[in-house]
Design an enzyme around this catalytic site. Structure first.
Site, PDB file in Angstrom:
ATOM      1  CB  ALA A  65      35.660  66.950   1.225  1.00 54.65           C
ATOM      2  N   GLY A 109      32.176  68.790  -2.118  1.00 60.97           N
ATOM      3  CA  GLY A 109      31.635  67.445  -1.928  1.00 60.97           C
ATOM      4  C   GLY A 109      30.158  67.456  -1.543  1.00 60.97           C
ATOM      5  CD  GLU A 112      32.407  66.736  -5.912  1.00 62.08           C
ATOM      6  OE1 GLU A 112      32.861  66.897  -4.756  1.00 62.08           O
ATOM      7  OE2 GLU A 112      33.101  66.385  -6.870  1.00 62.08           O
ATOM      8  CD  GLU A 132      35.343  71.046  -5.106  1.00 65.99           C
ATOM      9  OE1 GLU A 132      34.926  71.975  -5.827  1.00 65.99           O
ATOM     10  OE2 GLU A 132      34.658  70.038  -4.833  1.00 65.99           O
TER      11      GLU A 132
HETATM   12  N1  CO8 Z   1      35.698  71.607   5.981  1.00 70.81           N
HETATM   13  C1  CO8 Z   1      35.959  71.754   7.303  1.00 70.81           C
HETATM   14  N2  CO8 Z   1      35.371  72.704   8.076  1.00 70.81           N
HETATM   15  C2  CO8 Z   1      34.489  73.523   7.479  1.00 70.81           C
HETATM   16  C3  CO8 Z   1      34.170  73.431   6.114  1.00 70.81           C
HETATM   17  C4  CO8 Z   1      34.812  72.410   5.357  1.00 70.81           C
HETATM   18  N3  CO8 Z   1      34.560  72.189   4.055  1.00 70.81           N
HETATM   19  N4  CO8 Z   1      33.280  74.408   5.794  1.00 70.81           N
HETATM   20  C5  CO8 Z   1      33.045  75.070   6.940  1.00 70.81           C
HETATM   21  N5  CO8 Z   1      33.769  74.542   7.951  1.00 70.81           N
HETATM   22  C6  CO8 Z   1      33.813  74.984   9.347  1.00 70.81           C
HETATM   23  C7  CO8 Z   1      34.620  76.252   9.500  1.00 70.81           C
HETATM   24  O1  CO8 Z   1      36.000  75.972   9.564  1.00 70.81           O
HETATM   25  C8  CO8 Z   1      34.060  76.806  10.786  1.00 70.81           C
HETATM   26  O2  CO8 Z   1      34.641  76.111  11.857  1.00 70.81           O
HETATM   27  P1  CO8 Z   1      35.265  76.939  13.125  1.00 70.81           P
HETATM   28  O3  CO8 Z   1      34.063  77.624  13.698  1.00 70.81           O
HETATM   29  O4  CO8 Z   1      35.823  75.866  13.979  1.00 70.81           O
HETATM   30  O5  CO8 Z   1      36.255  77.882  12.546  1.00 70.81           O
HETATM   31  C9  CO8 Z   1      32.577  76.403  10.738  1.00 70.81           C
HETATM   32  O6  CO8 Z   1      32.511  75.330   9.781  1.00 70.81           O
HETATM   33  C10 CO8 Z   1      31.675  77.502  10.272  1.00 70.81           C
HETATM   34  O7  CO8 Z   1      32.163  77.977   9.028  1.00 70.81           O
HETATM   35  P2  CO8 Z   1      32.458  79.531   8.737  1.00 70.81           P
HETATM   36  O8  CO8 Z   1      32.807  80.245   9.991  1.00 70.81           O
HETATM   37  O9  CO8 Z   1      33.422  79.606   7.609  1.00 70.81           O
HETATM   38  O10 CO8 Z   1      30.977  79.981   8.270  1.00 70.81           O
HETATM   39  P3  CO8 Z   1      30.603  81.164   7.288  1.00 70.81           P
HETATM   40  O11 CO8 Z   1      29.116  81.293   7.385  1.00 70.81           O
HETATM   41  O12 CO8 Z   1      31.449  82.369   7.559  1.00 70.81           O
HETATM   42  O13 CO8 Z   1      30.993  80.652   5.815  1.00 70.81           O
HETATM   43  C11 CO8 Z   1      31.106  79.048   4.030  1.00 70.81           C
HETATM   44  C12 CO8 Z   1      30.314  79.566   5.239  1.00 70.81           C
HETATM   45  C13 CO8 Z   1      31.083  80.078   2.898  1.00 70.81           C
HETATM   46  C14 CO8 Z   1      30.397  77.781   3.577  1.00 70.81           C
HETATM   47  C15 CO8 Z   1      32.584  78.759   4.446  1.00 70.81           C
HETATM   48  O14 CO8 Z   1      32.558  77.961   5.611  1.00 70.81           O
HETATM   49  C16 CO8 Z   1      33.366  78.018   3.414  1.00 70.81           C
HETATM   50  O15 CO8 Z   1      33.798  78.626   2.441  1.00 70.81           O
HETATM   51  N6  CO8 Z   1      33.589  76.700   3.591  1.00 70.81           N
HETATM   52  C17 CO8 Z   1      34.419  75.906   2.731  1.00 70.81           C
HETATM   53  C18 CO8 Z   1      33.729  75.604   1.429  1.00 70.81           C
HETATM   54  C19 CO8 Z   1      34.623  74.777   0.540  1.00 70.81           C
HETATM   55  O16 CO8 Z   1      35.687  75.195   0.152  1.00 70.81           O
HETATM   56  N7  CO8 Z   1      34.180  73.551   0.171  1.00 70.81           N
HETATM   57  C20 CO8 Z   1      34.943  72.661  -0.637  1.00 70.81           C
HETATM   58  C21 CO8 Z   1      35.779  71.748   0.220  1.00 70.81           C
HETATM   59  S1  CO8 Z   1      36.840  70.671  -0.724  1.00 70.81           S
HETATM   60  C22 CO8 Z   1      35.787  69.484  -1.304  1.00 70.81           C
HETATM   61  O17 CO8 Z   1      34.634  69.490  -1.031  1.00 70.81           O
HETATM   62  C23 CO8 Z   1      36.384  68.441  -2.172  1.00 70.81           C
HETATM   63  C24 CO8 Z   1      35.354  67.359  -2.463  1.00 70.81           C
HETATM   64  C25 CO8 Z   1      35.971  66.203  -3.183  1.00 70.81           C
HETATM   65  C26 CO8 Z   1      36.611  65.216  -2.235  1.00 70.81           C
HETATM   66  C27 CO8 Z   1      36.969  64.078  -3.096  1.00 70.81           C
HETATM   67  C28 CO8 Z   1      37.854  63.050  -2.558  1.00 70.81           C
HETATM   68  C29 CO8 Z   1      38.187  62.050  -3.631  1.00 70.81           C
END
Ligand code: CO8
Length: 258
Positions: A65, A109, A112, A132
Site C-alpha cells: 500500500a 498489500g 495480499e 508491515e
Molecule cells: N509506498 C510508497 N512508495 C513506495 C513504496 C510503498 N509501499 N514502495 C516503494 N516506494 C517508492 C519509494 O519511496 C521510491 O520512491 P522515491 O524514488 O520517490 O524515493 C520508489 O518507490 C523506489 O523505491 P526504492 O528506492 O525504495 O527501491 P529499492 O529497490 O531500493 O527497494 C523495496 C525496493 C525493498 C521494495 C523498498 O521500496 C521497500 O521496502 N518498499 C516498501 C515495502 C513495504 O513496506 N510494503 C508494505 C507497505 S504497508 C502495506 O502494504 C499495508 C497493506 C494493508 C493496507 C490495508 C488497509 C486496510
C-alpha cells in the site's frame, strides 16, 4: 474510462490489467485501487472476457500500500472511510478467473492483492513479504488470514513477525504460488494458462471458483455437499452435454456458455 494508474488490454478473450505506477514500484493508492476495481468490474461484465490476468512490472508486482498516502492518516479517517475495504472486496467479488502474474516485489498489500487472485504464477525473481511490522502496523487486506491458509501458521508468523521476504522457490515449495517460471517467460506462461481457461465452459470455471473458495469458508461436510450439488447443477447446461459428447466422439468441445 481512461485510467491513469493501470493499463488494460483485452485480446483473445483475456483481459490483462497491468498495475502502472513505476515511480512508486506500483504502490497501491486509492486511485489505483479504485481504477482496478472499475477495470475488474468491466472485465467481469464484458462477454468477450473469459479470464483475467493481473500483473505489474518486471521489478514490482506491487511494493505494498502507498506509505505516503497513509502516513498522516488518523484512526478516525481510516475507520470512517473503511480504508481499502470496498476496493479489496471488489477484487474478491469477481466471478471470472483471475491469474496473478508476479515478477519482482509483491510486498504488503501487493502480496495480499496477489493472494486475492485465484492463483499466482511467479517469475523466478519474485519476492513475497508482509513487511508491515517494519512500519509499526500489520497486514490489513488479508495477509494474516490468507497467507496463513496458504503456507501454514509457522511460516506465516515468521513472515509477519520478522518482515522477511520469501523468494519464488520458497513460495512455490510452501504452496503460495502454483508455478515458477523464468522472468522472461512470465507473461507468455500466464497468457498460456489464461488461453486454456478461456477455452472451457465459463459456467464450469465460475463453479470451480465458487467451490474452491468455499473450502476456506466452511466445514468439509458442507463443502462436499456444495460441490456435489454444483456438479449436479451443471447437468442443466448444454456445455455439459457438449463436453461429454465431444469426449465420446473424440473431438474438441465447443463450449457456448449455455
Ligand atoms: N509506498 C510508497 N512508495 C513506495 C513504496 C510503498 N509501499 N514502495 C516503494 N516506494 C517508492 C519509494 O519511496 C521510491 O520512491 P522515491 O524514488 O520517490 O524515493 C520508489 O518507490 C523506489 O523505491 P526504492 O528506492 O525504495 O527501491 P529499492 O529497490 O531500493 O527497494 C523495496 C525496493 C525493498 C521494495 C523498498 O521500496 C521497500 O521496502 N518498499 C516498501 C515495502 C513495504 O513496506 N510494503 C508494505 C507497505 S504497508 C502495506 O502494504 C499495508 C497493506 C494493508 C493496507 C490495508 C488497509 C486496510
Amino acid at each position: 474510462m481512461a485510467f491513469e494508474t493501470i493499463i488494460v488490454e483485452v485480446e483473445d478473450h483475456v483481459a490483462t490489467i497491468k498495475l502502472n505506477r513505476p515511480e512508486a514500484l506500483n504502490a497501491l493508492n486509492s486511485q489505483l485501487l479504485g481504477e482496478l476495481a472499475e477495470a475488474l468490474k468491466d472485465a467481469d461484465q464484458n462477454e468477450k472476457v473469459r479470464c483475467i490476468i493481473l500483473t505489474g512490472s518486471a521489478k514490482a508486482f506491487a511494493a505494498g500500500a502507498d506509505i505516503k498516502e497513509m502516513s498522516e492518516k488518523t484512526f478516525v479517517e481510516m475507520f470512517m472511510s473503511d480504508f481499502f475495504g470496498a476496493e479489496s472486496e471488489a477484487v474478491t467479488k469477481v466471478r471470472k478467473p483471475i491469474i496473478a502474474a508476479v515478477a519482482g516485489y509483491a510486498l504488503g498489500g501487493g502480496c495480499e492483492l496477489a493472494m486475492m487472485c485465484d492463483f499466482i504464477i511467479a517469475a523466478d525473481n519474485a519476492k513475497f513479504g508482509q513487511p508491515e511490522i517494519n512500519l509499526g502496523v500489520v497486514a490489513g487486506i488479508g495477509g494474516t488470514q490468507r497467507l496463513t491458509r496458504f503456507v501454514g501458521k509457522s511460516k506465516s508468523m515468521d513472515m509477519h513477525l520478522t518482515g522477511r521476504f520469501m523468494d519464488a522457490e520458497e513460495a512455490e515449495r510452501s504452496g503460495l504460488v502454483s508455478r515458477v517460471v523464468p522472468a522472461k517467460s512470465l507473461m507468455e506462461e500466464a497468457q498460456g494458462a489464461a488461453a486454456k481457461i478461456a477455452e472451457k465452459s465459463m459456467m464450469a470455471s465460475m463453479v470451480v471458483k465458487e467451490a474452491v473458495n468455499r473450502a476456506y469458508e466452511t466445514t468439509l461436510a458442507e463443502g462436499l455437499l456444495i460441490e456435489r450439488r454444483m456438479f449436479h447443477s451443471l447437468f442443466a447446461t448444454e456445455d455439459q452435454k457438449e463436453g461429454m459428447a465431444a469426449f465420446l466422439e473424440k473431438r474438441t468441445a465447443q463450449f457456448r456458455d449455455k
